[in-house]
Design an enzyme around this catalytic site. Structure first.
Site, PDB file in Angstrom:
ATOM      1  N   HIS A  96      20.365 -55.639  41.128  1.00 28.91           N
ATOM      2  CA  HIS A  96      19.954 -56.454  39.963  1.00 28.91           C
ATOM      3  C   HIS A  96      19.291 -55.538  38.949  1.00 28.91           C
ATOM      4  O   HIS A  96      18.422 -54.741  39.306  1.00 28.91           O
ATOM      5  CB  HIS A  96      18.985 -57.536  40.466  1.00 28.91           C
TER       6      HIS A  96
ATOM      7  N   ASP B  30      12.042 -55.320  37.062  1.00 31.52           N
ATOM      8  CA  ASP B  30      11.162 -55.317  38.240  1.00 31.52           C
ATOM      9  C   ASP B  30      11.870 -54.671  39.438  1.00 31.52           C
ATOM     10  O   ASP B  30      11.220 -54.300  40.414  1.00 31.52           O
ATOM     11  CB  ASP B  30      10.649 -56.725  38.584  1.00 31.52           C
TER      12      ASP B  30
ATOM     13  N   HIS C  70       6.106 -63.171  33.277  1.00 29.61           N
ATOM     14  CA  HIS C  70       6.591 -63.802  32.049  1.00 29.61           C
ATOM     15  C   HIS C  70       6.288 -65.307  31.994  1.00 29.61           C
ATOM     16  O   HIS C  70       7.169 -66.150  31.873  1.00 29.61           O
ATOM     17  CB  HIS C  70       8.039 -63.460  31.710  1.00 29.61           C
TER      18      HIS C  70
ATOM     19  N   TYR D 291       8.833 -70.218  43.441  1.00 25.66           N
ATOM     20  CA  TYR D 291       9.736 -69.204  42.879  1.00 25.66           C
ATOM     21  C   TYR D 291      11.063 -69.851  42.473  1.00 25.66           C
ATOM     22  O   TYR D 291      11.585 -69.610  41.377  1.00 25.66           O
ATOM     23  CB  TYR D 291       9.962 -68.109  43.922  1.00 25.66           C
TER      24      TYR D 291
ATOM     25  N   HIS E  56      19.830 -63.785  39.692  1.00 22.29           N
ATOM     26  CA  HIS E  56      19.212 -64.454  38.606  1.00 22.29           C
ATOM     27  C   HIS E  56      19.792 -64.083  37.235  1.00 22.29           C
ATOM     28  O   HIS E  56      19.613 -64.819  36.266  1.00 22.29           O
ATOM     29  CB  HIS E  56      17.717 -64.089  38.727  1.00 22.29           C
TER      30      HIS E  56
ATOM     31  N   GLU F 116      17.343 -56.365  36.310  1.00 23.29           N
ATOM     32  CA  GLU F 116      16.040 -56.700  35.713  1.00 23.29           C
ATOM     33  C   GLU F 116      15.009 -55.654  36.136  1.00 23.29           C
ATOM     34  O   GLU F 116      15.024 -55.148  37.262  1.00 23.29           O
ATOM     35  CB  GLU F 116      15.590 -58.116  36.109  1.00 23.29           C
TER      36      GLU F 116
ATOM     37  N   ASP G 253      16.734 -61.233  44.288  1.00 22.45           N
ATOM     38  CA  ASP G 253      15.880 -62.351  43.859  1.00 22.45           C
ATOM     39  C   ASP G 253      16.069 -63.601  44.724  1.00 22.45           C
ATOM     40  O   ASP G 253      15.136 -64.411  44.855  1.00 22.45           O
ATOM     41  CB  ASP G 253      16.186 -62.720  42.400  1.00 22.45           C
TER      42      ASP G 253
ATOM     43  N   HIS H 106      11.321 -59.879  46.572  1.00 26.53           N
ATOM     44  CA  HIS H 106       9.927 -60.262  46.317  1.00 26.53           C
ATOM     45  C   HIS H 106       9.394 -60.980  47.558  1.00 26.53           C
ATOM     46  O   HIS H 106      10.072 -61.866  48.105  1.00 26.53           O
ATOM     47  CB  HIS H 106       9.811 -61.248  45.150  1.00 26.53           C
TER      48      HIS H 106
HETATM   49 FE1  FEO Z   1      15.387 -61.243  38.158  1.00 30.10          FE
HETATM   50 FE2  FEO Z   1      12.976 -60.124  40.364  1.00 30.10          FE
HETATM   51  O1  FEO Z   1      14.103 -60.081  38.851  1.00 30.10           O
END
Ligand code: FEO
Length: 390
Positions: A78, A82, A24, A192, A145, A80, A164, A223
């Protein structure tokens, strides 16, 4: 595809997004990973999943270890996508699994995927759950996040599954920091933080307090690489520093130019910061991506932004940058802006407003020059820098 054992009977079962170059708007030059973990105990527990297009990779790694229908618990740290994108597919294959998350997580999952027939167990921060030989402890970390974000601590293994938090957009060959070029891992961790977590420094400080007192010898984020050994303390210390918004004796100059006038001003600004003994990072937005430029804001005390006025507005490259910067909301900066104009100095007024919105110290007035700066003007803008740093 194989799973990778990170602790005895705890496996990385995630996916590598080797060719991801845009998350994004954040330029991810080294790709990314979506890290999911499987814990084999009396209960079989999957912690997080991957983004939907990489579901097959997650499933292949899981099938190398277990019969997926036997998963007892899916922990969603989380919502989100991903990390949650593969949950619907996992729940089809393991319909008896319970989803463990917090109240915001449950609401977020239902809002995203429906999930009316899913069996949720809602936890709160500090709750513990026995899965056999091991105990899991949950630490809610809202806004690190999203409101639903949380971390799962595997007490017996001193392992923090941090989602995250402590992540990096980096697809390494080997997922352990100890086997990687550490300068890359920590560079990507900084990038990041700047691009994802910068607006949430206060929440990051709170999260650090929330995990303070836990004995941690491995941090496995969602990640990038897994931190172990001395790298655990190193990344936690860096988070404390970045979240503090304490700038160093460093200036970031960000600009673009139309006919070279704003660049002449930028050069004078650079010369005077250097003259004052201040480290300078100098970024022309014609060649630098905004997601790279923002990284140096994390440890800079001084910011100078230059834009010519184009059609009464900020030049689009600079407008794009300051819009992105406003969203990330760096704090505790001393800033001034500068730029050339033809008949109306619109750009610097608009940039100054953004500085004020951010609550930055703006005692030095915006510095505008009609058409082309002469040598007197160069002296004047140098004086602006001297006043900024005094
Ligand atoms: Fe807030 Fe890696 O997603």
């Amino acid at each position: 595809m194989k799973a990778i054992e990170v602790k005895k009977d705890i496996y990385w079962v995630g996916a590598k997004d080797w060719n991801l170059r845009n998350f994004h708007g954040y330029k991810t030059s080294r790709g990314s990973t979506y890290n999911a973990y499987l814990i084999k105990d009396e209960k079989t527990v999957l912690v997080d999943t991957v983004k939907a297009p990489l579901t097959k990779e997650l499933i292949a790694r899981l099938e190398s270890l277990i019969d997926i229908s036997k998963i007892d618990i899916v922990i969603c740290n989380h919502v989100e996508m991903d990390h949650s994108g593969a949950i619907p597919e996992i729940m089809k294959k393991a319909p008896n699994a319970k989803i463990v998350t917090n109240a915001s997580g449950k609401k977020g999952l239902v809002d995203h995927f429906g999930g009316d027939d899913w069996d949720f167990e809602v936890i709160r921060t500090g709750d513990e759950m026995s899965i056999g030989r091991r105990t899991l402890k949950f630490v809610c970390t809202p806004m690190l996040h999203w409101p639903d974000s949380m971390m799962t601590y595997v007490v017996d293994d001193k392992l923090l599954l941090s989602n995250d938090g402590f992540g990096q957009h980096y697809a390494p060959g080997d997922i352990f920091t100890l086997n990687n070029q550490k300068d890359i891992v920590f560079e990507e961790a900084k990038k990041y933080f700047a691009n994802i977590l910068y607006p949430y420094c206060k929440q990051a400080e709170k999260a650090l307090k929330g995990i303070d007192g836990l004995e941690i010898d491995m941090i496995a984020p969602s990640h990038g690489c897994i931190f172990e050994g001395d790298d655990v303390k190193r990344i936690m210390d860096l988070y404390e520093k970045w979240a503090s918004n304490e700038g160093e004796n460093k200036a970031v100059i960000v600009y673009d130019t139309m006919w070279g006038s704003t660049e002449i001003l930028a050069e004078a600004v650079r010369a005077e910061f250097e003259n004052q003994g201040i480290e300078v990072v100098y970024r022309n937005l014609q060649v630098c991506h905004y997601s790279d430029v923002i990284v140096d804001f994390l440890d800079a005390k001084y910011i100078a932004i230059g834009s010519p006025t184009l059609n009464s507005n900020i030049l689009p490259t600079v407008a794009s940058f300051v819009t992105y910067m406003r969203g990330l909301a760096p704090q505790n900066k001393k800033a001034f802006c500068f730029g050339s104009y033809g008949w109306k100095p619109g750009a610097i007024k608009d940039i100054q407003k953004i500085f004020e919105e951010l609550g930055w110290e703006t005692s030095v007035e915006p510095f505008g020059v009609k058409y082309v700066p002469n040598s007197d003007i160069e002296d004047d803008i140098r004086e602006c820098v001297r006043r900024l740093v005094s």
